[in-house]
Motif scaffolding. Structure first.
Motif, short mmCIF file in Angstrom:
data_model
loop_
_atom_site.label_atom_id
_atom_site.label_comp_id
_atom_site.label_asym_id
_atom_site.label_seq_id
_atom_site.Cartn_x
_atom_site.Cartn_y
_atom_site.Cartn_z
N ALA A 85 52.66 5.10 -35.80
CA ALA A 85 53.93 5.73 -36.13
C ALA A 85 54.81 4.92 -37.07
O ALA A 85 55.87 5.37 -37.46
CB ALA A 85 54.70 6.02 -34.84
N ASP A 86 54.37 3.73 -37.46
CA ASP A 86 55.20 2.92 -38.34
C ASP A 86 55.27 3.57 -39.72
O ASP A 86 54.34 4.27 -40.14
CB ASP A 86 54.66 1.49 -38.44
CG ASP A 86 53.27 1.45 -39.04
OD1 ASP A 86 53.16 1.18 -40.24
OD2 ASP A 86 52.30 1.70 -38.29
N PRO A 87 56.37 3.39 -40.43
CA PRO A 87 56.55 4.06 -41.73
C PRO A 87 55.42 3.80 -42.73
O PRO A 87 55.03 4.70 -43.47
CB PRO A 87 57.88 3.49 -42.25
CG PRO A 87 58.61 3.08 -41.01
CD PRO A 87 57.56 2.62 -40.04
N GLU A 88 54.89 2.58 -42.75
CA GLU A 88 53.81 2.27 -43.69
C GLU A 88 52.57 3.11 -43.40
O GLU A 88 51.93 3.65 -44.31
CB GLU A 88 53.46 0.78 -43.61
CG GLU A 88 52.46 0.35 -44.65
CD GLU A 88 52.21 -1.15 -44.63
OE1 GLU A 88 51.07 -1.53 -44.97
OE2 GLU A 88 53.12 -1.92 -44.28
N SER A 89 52.20 3.25 -42.12
CA SER A 89 51.04 4.07 -41.74
C SER A 89 51.28 5.53 -42.06
O SER A 89 50.41 6.20 -42.64
CB SER A 89 50.73 3.90 -40.26
OG SER A 89 50.31 2.59 -39.97
N LEU A 94 50.07 10.27 -45.54
CA LEU A 94 50.55 11.29 -46.49
C LEU A 94 49.94 11.07 -47.87
O LEU A 94 49.53 12.04 -48.52
CB LEU A 94 52.08 11.28 -46.55
CG LEU A 94 52.79 11.72 -45.26
CD1 LEU A 94 54.29 11.48 -45.38
CD2 LEU A 94 52.49 13.17 -44.92
N SER A 95 49.81 9.82 -48.29
CA SER A 95 49.22 9.54 -49.61
C SER A 95 47.72 9.84 -49.62
O SER A 95 47.15 10.11 -50.68
CB SER A 95 49.49 8.11 -50.05
OG SER A 95 48.78 7.19 -49.27
N GLU A 96 47.08 9.80 -48.46
CA GLU A 96 45.65 10.17 -48.37
C GLU A 96 45.46 11.68 -48.55
O GLU A 96 44.36 12.13 -48.84
CB GLU A 96 45.07 9.76 -47.01
CG GLU A 96 44.88 8.27 -46.85
CD GLU A 96 43.70 7.71 -47.61
OE1 GLU A 96 42.91 8.49 -48.20
OE2 GLU A 96 43.57 6.48 -47.64
#
Length: 129
Positions: A85-89, A94-96
Motif C-alpha cells: 500500500a505504500d505510494p511507491e508500490s 499503475l505504471s505497469e
C-alpha cells in the motif's frame, strides 16, 4: 448492479470475501487461484479483473502483461488487489498498466465503488490512451 468480474486470488479467505461481496451486490464472478487460463476466461466476456499481485505460479504483473498483449483483452480494466500500500508500490502498479489499485485489507465499500466504475462499458479504455 450487474456485470462479470474475474477474481484472481490465491488466498481462500480473500477469495471468499471478494466473491461474497460482489455476488451480494449482483455481479457474476469467475474465479482463479493462479491465473491459469485467464486470457481465455477474460476474452469470454468479463467486464473487469481483480488481480492479486503475489500468486503461486506467476505474478499479477506478468498476468497483466499477458492480458495487454492479447487484442481481445487489451482494453479490459484490471485492478490490482494488494497488501503493498505504500505510494511507491501503488505508483509502480499503475505504471505497469493496472487501471487502479485496491489495497488490503479490503474495504468492501471501496471495492464495490471501483468495480461499478469499471463495469460501465464506456470506460473500457486501455491505460495511457
Amino acid at each position: 448492479m450487474s456485470g462479470t468480474v474475474i477474481i484472481v486470488e490465491d488466498n481462500a479467505m480473500n477469495m471468499k470475501l471478494l466473491d461474497q461481496a460482489l455476488s451480494i451486490a449482483g455481479y457474476r464472478t469467475l474465479k482463479s487461484s493462479d491465473g491459469d487460463g485467464l486470457v481465455e476466461m477474460a476474452a469470454g466476456g468479463a467486464d473487469v479483473v481483480l488481480m492479486d499481485i503475489q500468486l503461486p505460479k506467476r505474478s499479477g504483473v506478468d498476468l497483466l502483461k499477458e492480458l495487454r498483449e492479447d487484442p481481445r483483452t487489451r482494453a479490459m480494466p484490471v485492478l490490482a488487489v494488494t497488501a503493498f500500500a505504500d505510494p511507491e508500490s501503488v505508483n509502480g502498479f499503475l505504471s505497469e498498466g493496472f487501471n487502479q489499485v485496491i489495497t488490503k485489507p479490503i474495504s468492501v465499500r471501496k471495492l464495490l465503488e471501483e468495480v461499478e466504475q469499471y463495469c460501465n462499458k464506456d470506460r473500457l479504455i486501455p491505460p495511457g490512451q
